[in-house]
Design an enzyme around this catalytic site. Structure first.
Site, PDB file in Angstrom:
ATOM      1  CE  LYS A 226      17.734  15.077   1.212  1.00  0.00           C
ATOM      2  NZ  LYS A 226      17.360  14.765   2.598  1.00  0.00           N
TER       3      LYS A 226
ATOM      4  N   PRO B  75       0.822  -1.214   0.000  1.00  0.00           N
ATOM      5  CG  PRO B  75      -0.725  -1.555   1.682  1.00  0.00           C
ATOM      6  CD  PRO B  75       0.599  -2.025   1.190  1.00  0.00           C
ATOM      7  CD  GLU B  76       4.242   2.176  -3.461  1.00  0.00           C
ATOM      8  OE1 GLU B  76       4.469   3.198  -4.113  1.00  0.00           O
ATOM      9  OE2 GLU B  76       4.735   1.066  -3.748  1.00  0.00           O
TER      10      GLU B  76
ATOM     11  NE  ARG C 116       6.204 -10.297   5.428  1.00  0.00           N
ATOM     12  CZ  ARG C 116       6.545  -9.844   4.229  1.00  0.00           C
ATOM     13  NH1 ARG C 116       5.741  -9.995   3.201  1.00  0.00           N
ATOM     14  NH2 ARG C 116       7.680  -9.242   4.038  1.00  0.00           N
TER      15      ARG C 116
END
Length: 284
Positions: free
Chosen positions: A155, A2-3, A113
DNA sequence: ACATATTCCTGGGGGC
DNA sequence: TGCCCCCAGGAATATG
């Protein structure tokens, strides 16, 4: 896995079934870590009687706002599924948590999991303190190409120069991308995953911005990628797995040029790319 | 600041 | 058929 598109689809499918419903009991909780750091007994006590006020998403987190100001903060990690059942349903082999609702329905948290979490955050705790440092939402309407360019500049100004694959997976830089959409966005923008952030020119940065939004929006249209375990809030699969260009397609022909898709490991993550469409930077 | 390793987990696939 | 080994990976954490 799931993203952003998968989590958003879960939120959209759950919302109409949860908002306004009262949680009358926690009828099943077989894995304490699911609700950590709160002990299971306190979780049951905190959640019982609460009424759902809103269901929303931040990054890959599912936020279930409760009347009175508390929240349930969920993360599906790899195999988590948050599914509404209209009638009482026997917990499955992988059901970790069941919330009984006052309409006779249930919310099941299934997670083979056991990496997933559904945490209770009290009204007197700040929600942002319960979440890690998260970058902007890539699909926000006010997130422009200029904003993305600014993000890259900021960044780089901090003397950082990560490879593209790594920075796309960095949730504190930009939130919501995972392994699937990072690979797909780099393919769509024609950028090699091992190119560095500093090596991008203005045009390439723009292409990457467009590609990120494109792959996420396309997947949303297809209700997410059900490559393995992902299901929406009603237990249904998405169909975006049928439209992936590189992810999990090692050795298969690139949909654009026919060159076999290659796989390398970057930052411990399998990374798929087309060596023809995504050439390495000159000089290595 | 970045890279790498480790931890959390278990079904499933590859090798023999 | 049945082992064993190892892989998949989001994120937190530790170490270099």
């Amino acid at each position: 896995m799931p993203e952003l598109p998968e989590v958003e689809t879960v939120v959209r499918t759950l919302r109409p079934h949860l908002v306004g419903k009262q949680i009358v009991a926690v009828s099943h909780l077989d894995w304490p870590s699911t609700v950590q750091p709160m002990p299971p007994d306190l979780f049951r006590e905190a959640v019982r009687g609460a009424t759902v006020a809103a269901v929303s998403r931040r990054a890959k987190y599912i936020l279930i706002g409760l009347q009175g100001g508390g929240s349930l903060v969920g993360h599906l990690r790899m195999t988590g599924q948050l599914v509404y059942h209209a009638t009482p349903t026997t917990p499955g082999r992988f059901t970790r948590l069941v919330l009984d609702l006052d309409d006779g329905g249930q919310l099941h948290f299934d997670d083979m999991r056991k990496f997933g979490r559904l945490r209770y955050v009290a009204a007197d705790e700040r929600l942002e303190d319960a979440l890690p440092d998260l970058g902007p939402e890539p699909l926000a309407e006010n997130f422009t190409a200029a904003d993305f360019s600014q993000l890259v500049s900021a960044k780089l100004a901090r003397r950082a120069n990560p490879v593209l694959k790594a920075i796309l997976l960095d949730q504190s830089f930009l939130s919501g991308l995972g392994n699937i959409y990072a690979d797909e966005a780099l393919h769509l923008s024609g950028l090699h995953p091992l190119r560095t952030l500093r090596s991008l020119d203005e045009q390439e940065s723009g292409r990457l911005y467009v590609a990120i939004r494109q792959v996420l929006n396309d997947s949303l249209t297809n209700n997410g990628t059900s490559f393995s375990d992902y299901r929406d809030g009603l237990g249904n699969k998405g169909s975006n797995q049928d439209f992936l260009h590189v992810y999990h397609r090692t050795g298969q022909p690139c949909h654009v040029c026919g060159t076999p898709v290659e796989k390398v490991v970057v930052g411990g993550r399998s990374t798929h790319f087309c060596p023809q469409c995504q050439p390495a930077a000159a000089g290595g």
